[in-house]
Scaffold this motif. Structure first.
Motif, PDB file in Angstrom:
ATOM      1  N   CYS A  48       0.812  -1.215   0.000  1.00 24.75           N
ATOM      2  CA  CYS A  48       0.000   0.000   0.000  1.00 24.75           C
ATOM      3  C   CYS A  48       0.849   1.270   0.000  1.00 24.75           C
ATOM      4  O   CYS A  48       0.357   2.344  -0.356  1.00 24.75           O
ATOM      5  CB  CYS A  48      -0.969  -0.011   1.177  1.00 24.75           C
ATOM      6  N   ASP A  49       2.106   1.170   0.381  1.00 25.52           N
ATOM      7  CA  ASP A  49       3.039   2.273   0.178  1.00 25.52           C
ATOM      8  C   ASP A  49       3.255   2.473  -1.321  1.00 25.52           C
ATOM      9  O   ASP A  49       3.209   3.599  -1.831  1.00 25.52           O
ATOM     10  CB  ASP A  49       4.356   1.955   0.892  1.00 25.52           C
ATOM     11  N   ARG A  50       3.443   1.370  -2.024  1.00 21.49           N
ATOM     12  CA  ARG A  50       3.650   1.441  -3.469  1.00 21.49           C
ATOM     13  C   ARG A  50       2.419   1.982  -4.188  1.00 21.49           C
ATOM     14  O   ARG A  50       2.524   2.846  -5.081  1.00 21.49           O
ATOM     15  CB  ARG A  50       3.988   0.060  -4.019  1.00 21.49           C
ATOM     16  N   THR A  51       1.226   1.480  -3.838  1.00 24.37           N
ATOM     17  CA  THR A  51       0.010   1.924  -4.536  1.00 24.37           C
ATOM     18  C   THR A  51      -0.295   3.386  -4.231  1.00 24.37           C
ATOM     19  O   THR A  51      -0.726   4.131  -5.121  1.00 24.37           O
ATOM     20  CB  THR A  51      -1.183   1.041  -4.160  1.00 24.37           C
ATOM     21  N   ALA A  52      -0.071   3.797  -2.975  1.00 18.47           N
ATOM     22  CA  ALA A  52      -0.323   5.198  -2.625  1.00 18.47           C
ATOM     23  C   ALA A  52       0.625   6.118  -3.384  1.00 18.47           C
ATOM     24  O   ALA A  52       0.214   7.182  -3.890  1.00 18.47           O
ATOM     25  CB  ALA A  52      -0.181   5.391  -1.118  1.00 18.47           C
ATOM     26  N   ARG A  53       1.893   5.727  -3.483  1.00 24.23           N
ATOM     27  CA  ARG A  53       2.851   6.555  -4.222  1.00 24.23           C
ATOM     28  C   ARG A  53       2.528   6.590  -5.715  1.00 24.23           C
ATOM     29  O   ARG A  53       2.723   7.622  -6.383  1.00 24.23           O
ATOM     30  CB  ARG A  53       4.275   6.052  -3.979  1.00 24.23           C
ATOM     31  N   ALA A  54       2.013   5.492  -6.235  1.00 28.99           N
ATOM     32  CA  ALA A  54       1.615   5.476  -7.644  1.00 28.99           C
ATOM     33  C   ALA A  54       0.466   6.442  -7.886  1.00 28.99           C
ATOM     34  O   ALA A  54       0.449   7.176  -8.888  1.00 28.99           O
ATOM     35  CB  ALA A  54       1.227   4.057  -8.051  1.00 28.99           C
ATOM     36  N   LEU A  55      -0.513   6.458  -6.977  1.00 28.09           N
ATOM     37  CA  LEU A  55      -1.623   7.405  -7.109  1.00 28.09           C
ATOM     38  C   LEU A  55      -1.131   8.835  -7.015  1.00 28.09           C
ATOM     39  O   LEU A  55      -1.523   9.697  -7.827  1.00 28.09           O
ATOM     40  CB  LEU A  55      -2.670   7.142  -6.022  1.00 28.09           C
ATOM     41  N   ALA A  56      -0.262   9.112  -6.046  1.00 30.89           N
ATOM     42  CA  ALA A  56       0.258  10.470  -5.889  1.00 30.89           C
ATOM     43  C   ALA A  56       0.994  10.923  -7.151  1.00 30.89           C
ATOM     44  O   ALA A  56       0.834  12.068  -7.603  1.00 30.89           O
ATOM     45  CB  ALA A  56       1.180  10.528  -4.672  1.00 30.89           C
ATOM     46  N   ALA A  57       1.769  10.014  -7.734  1.00 37.77           N
ATOM     47  CA  ALA A  57       2.499  10.369  -8.956  1.00 37.77           C
ATOM     48  C   ALA A  57       1.542  10.666 -10.105  1.00 37.77           C
ATOM     49  O   ALA A  57       1.752  11.623 -10.868  1.00 37.77           O
ATOM     50  CB  ALA A  57       3.454   9.230  -9.333  1.00 37.77           C
ATOM     51  N   GLU A  58       0.481   9.862 -10.218  1.00 40.76           N
ATOM     52  CA  GLU A  58      -0.497  10.082 -11.292  1.00 40.76           C
ATOM     53  C   GLU A  58      -1.206  11.424 -11.129  1.00 40.76           C
ATOM     54  O   GLU A  58      -1.597  12.053 -12.117  1.00 40.76           O
ATOM     55  CB  GLU A  58      -1.525   8.949 -11.298  1.00 40.76           C
ATOM     56  N   LEU A  59      -1.389  11.869  -9.881  1.00 41.46           N
ATOM     57  CA  LEU A  59      -2.088  13.127  -9.617  1.00 41.46           C
ATOM     58  C   LEU A  59      -1.123  14.296  -9.417  1.00 41.46           C
ATOM     59  O   LEU A  59      -1.555  15.408  -9.090  1.00 41.46           O
ATOM     60  CB  LEU A  59      -2.982  12.976  -8.377  1.00 41.46           C
ATOM     61  N   ASP A  60       0.171  14.022  -9.609  1.00 41.38           N
ATOM     62  CA  ASP A  60       1.212  15.043  -9.447  1.00 41.38           C
ATOM     63  C   ASP A  60       1.169  15.660  -8.042  1.00 41.38           C
ATOM     64  O   ASP A  60       1.202  16.881  -7.875  1.00 41.38           O
ATOM     65  CB  ASP A  60       1.070  16.144 -10.514  1.00 41.38           C
ATOM     66  N   LEU A  61       1.088  14.774  -7.048  1.00 42.65           N
ATOM     67  CA  LEU A  61       1.027  15.207  -5.659  1.00 42.65           C
ATOM     68  C   LEU A  61       2.214  14.646  -4.887  1.00 42.65           C
ATOM     69  O   LEU A  61       2.766  13.594  -5.232  1.00 42.65           O
ATOM     70  CB  LEU A  61      -0.262  14.697  -4.994  1.00 42.65           C
ATOM     71  N   GLU A  62       2.586  15.332  -3.821  1.00 40.21           N
ATOM     72  CA  GLU A  62       3.576  14.820  -2.891  1.00 40.21           C
ATOM     73  C   GLU A  62       2.822  14.141  -1.754  1.00 40.21           C
ATOM     74  O   GLU A  62       1.965  14.759  -1.130  1.00 40.21           O
ATOM     75  CB  GLU A  62       4.433  15.962  -2.327  1.00 40.21           C
ATOM     76  N   PRO A  63       3.114  12.876  -1.472  1.00 41.29           N
ATOM     77  CA  PRO A  63       2.384  12.191  -0.394  1.00 41.29           C
ATOM     78  C   PRO A  63       2.599  12.870   0.954  1.00 41.29           C
ATOM     79  O   PRO A  63       3.661  13.436   1.218  1.00 41.29           O
ATOM     80  CB  PRO A  63       2.985  10.781  -0.393  1.00 41.29           C
ATOM     81  N   GLU A  64       1.584  12.799   1.792  1.00 43.46           N
ATOM     82  CA  GLU A  64       1.667  13.285   3.173  1.00 43.46           C
ATOM     83  C   GLU A  64       1.930  12.094   4.087  1.00 43.46           C
ATOM     84  O   GLU A  64       1.245  11.077   3.996  1.00 43.46           O
ATOM     85  CB  GLU A  64       0.360  13.971   3.583  1.00 43.46           C
ATOM     86  N   MET A  65       2.910  12.213   4.951  1.00 42.18           N
ATOM     87  CA  MET A  65       3.268  11.123   5.833  1.00 42.18           C
ATOM     88  C   MET A  65       2.499  11.220   7.148  1.00 42.18           C
ATOM     89  O   MET A  65       2.337  12.310   7.708  1.00 42.18           O
ATOM     90  CB  MET A  65       4.771  11.125   6.099  1.00 42.18           C
ATOM     91  N   PHE A  66       2.030  10.057   7.618  1.00 41.16           N
ATOM     92  CA  PHE A  66       1.260   9.968   8.849  1.00 41.16           C
ATOM     93  C   PHE A  66       1.966   9.038   9.833  1.00 41.16           C
ATOM     94  O   PHE A  66       2.653   8.099   9.426  1.00 41.16           O
ATOM     95  CB  PHE A  66      -0.144   9.432   8.559  1.00 41.16           C
ATOM     96  N   PRO A  67       1.782   9.264  11.132  1.00 41.15           N
ATOM     97  CA  PRO A  67       2.395   8.372  12.123  1.00 41.15           C
ATOM     98  C   PRO A  67       1.897   6.938  11.973  1.00 41.15           C
ATOM     99  O   PRO A  67       0.760   6.687  11.578  1.00 41.15           O
ATOM    100  CB  PRO A  67       1.935   8.967  13.467  1.00 41.15           C
ATOM    101  N   GLY A  68       2.782   5.981  12.321  1.00 41.13           N
ATOM    102  CA  GLY A  68       2.395   4.580  12.315  1.00 41.13           C
ATOM    103  C   GLY A  68       2.480   3.953  10.946  1.00 41.13           C
ATOM    104  O   GLY A  68       3.089   4.498  10.015  1.00 41.13           O
ATOM    105  N   GLY A  69       1.848   2.798  10.840  1.00 40.89           N
ATOM    106  CA  GLY A  69       1.844   2.060   9.593  1.00 40.89           C
ATOM    107  C   GLY A  69       0.487   2.081   8.930  1.00 40.89           C
ATOM    108  O   GLY A  69      -0.206   3.108   8.930  1.00 40.89           O
ATOM    109  N   HIS A  70       0.072   0.920   8.395  1.00 41.22           N
ATOM    110  CA  HIS A  70      -1.162   0.850   7.626  1.00 41.22           C
ATOM    111  C   HIS A  70      -2.386   1.186   8.475  1.00 41.22           C
ATOM    112  O   HIS A  70      -3.361   1.740   7.970  1.00 41.22           O
ATOM    113  CB  HIS A  70      -1.305  -0.545   7.004  1.00 41.22           C
TER     114      HIS A  70
END
Length: 277
Positions: free
Chosen positions: A234-256
């Motif tokens: 889900c790190d990979r899929t989230a980064r793929a979505l962010a790249a498609e939308l030209d966004l920088e991901p926001e990091m949150f505490p913890g894991g999934h």
């Protein structure tokens, strides 16, 4: 009504075509919706209590899970149907536009809501959406998911969970999986688990967002990733979505499930994100 030290919640049901939705409302202030799939309202209670001190918080059991019952229990739960359910809830409450935090499959629901009903949502925080179809190895992932579902439906519960965790990139020893998913278990948990494997997992991970619609929508899209999720699926899929939308991901505490693992810092980060920080 259930009281707690921070806020109090009221539980309700909404009858919709083919289903009855369970939902809860707590707090006062700007509206925030917390949504999972298959995670239910109970999973979000600690975060909802944190946010309810200065927000109106809506939580719900997604269709087919726990207290949200289907007329046809064998009906599949798709992101489109879950988005329509959220739209109906917002219309019923005469509330919004809302901010929506969706986590895991709930992030897919939230994106589908923004895609179909952008006028009802001013911000979507999509926390680790499992959008396998955005990845180059999607065909392999889809085949693995089909095998995992077949393993579960054949009765090998711990085997299915072990394969799921391996695919997700979440390292758990075999004895931990046995402790979690073997032996005597809560009947409702087992019912919800079966529904997820049989009727929700495939449709959720194969949903492909309309990227052009999301780019054009008035809704602000935020892609969230857990600080401890590096390298996971889900790190990979989230980064793929962010790249498609030209966004920088926001990091949150913890894991999934950082909203469970580190509720207070997760709530603080979510507040900052909702306020544009």
């Amino acid at each position: 009504m259930t009281a707690n030290p921070a806020t109090s919640s009221t539980a309700h049901t909404l009858r919709i075509p083919g289903a009855t939705l369970h939902y809860e409302v707590r707090g006062d202030g700007p509206l925030v919706v917390l949504v999972g799939a298959p995670m239910d309202a109970t999973s979000f209670e600690p975060l909802a209590d944190q946010l309810g001190t200065d927000h109106t918080v809506l939580t719900t059991d997604p269709r087919g899970i726990n207290r949200s019952t289907l007329d046809d229990p064998e009906q599949d739960s798709t992101p489109q149907l879950r988005a329509d359910d959220l739209s109906r809830l917002l219309a019923h409450l005469d509330a919004g536009p809302a901010a929506v935090l969706g986590s895991s499959g709930g992030a897919v629901s939230a994106l589908a809501l923004a895609q179909a009903h952008p006028e009802q949502v001013h911000t979507v925080v999509a926390h680790e959406p499992p959008l396998d179809d955005l990845l180059e190895d999607s065909e392999q992932l889809h085949a693995q998911t089909d095998d995992i579902i077949a393993t579960y439906l054949a009765g090998d519960v711990t085997g299915a969970w072990a394969a799921f965790m391996e695919q997700a990139g979440i390292a758990l020893p075999a004895d931990a999986i046995e402790d979690m998913f073997g032996g005597e278990r809560d009947p409702q948990q087992v019912t919800d688990e079966r529904f997820w494997f049989a009727h929700e997992l495939r449709a959720t991970t194969r949903w492909r967002p309309d990227l052009s619609a999301l780019r054009a929508a008035s809704t602000r899209i935020v892609v969230g990733i857990g600080e401890e999720s590096a390298g996971q699926l889900c790190d990979r899929t989230a980064r793929a979505l962010a790249a498609e939308l030209d966004l920088e991901p926001e990091m949150f505490p913890g894991g999934h499930i950082g909203f469970v693992e580190q509720t207070e810092p997760f709530a603080a980060r979510l507040r900052a994100v909702l306020h544009g920080g």
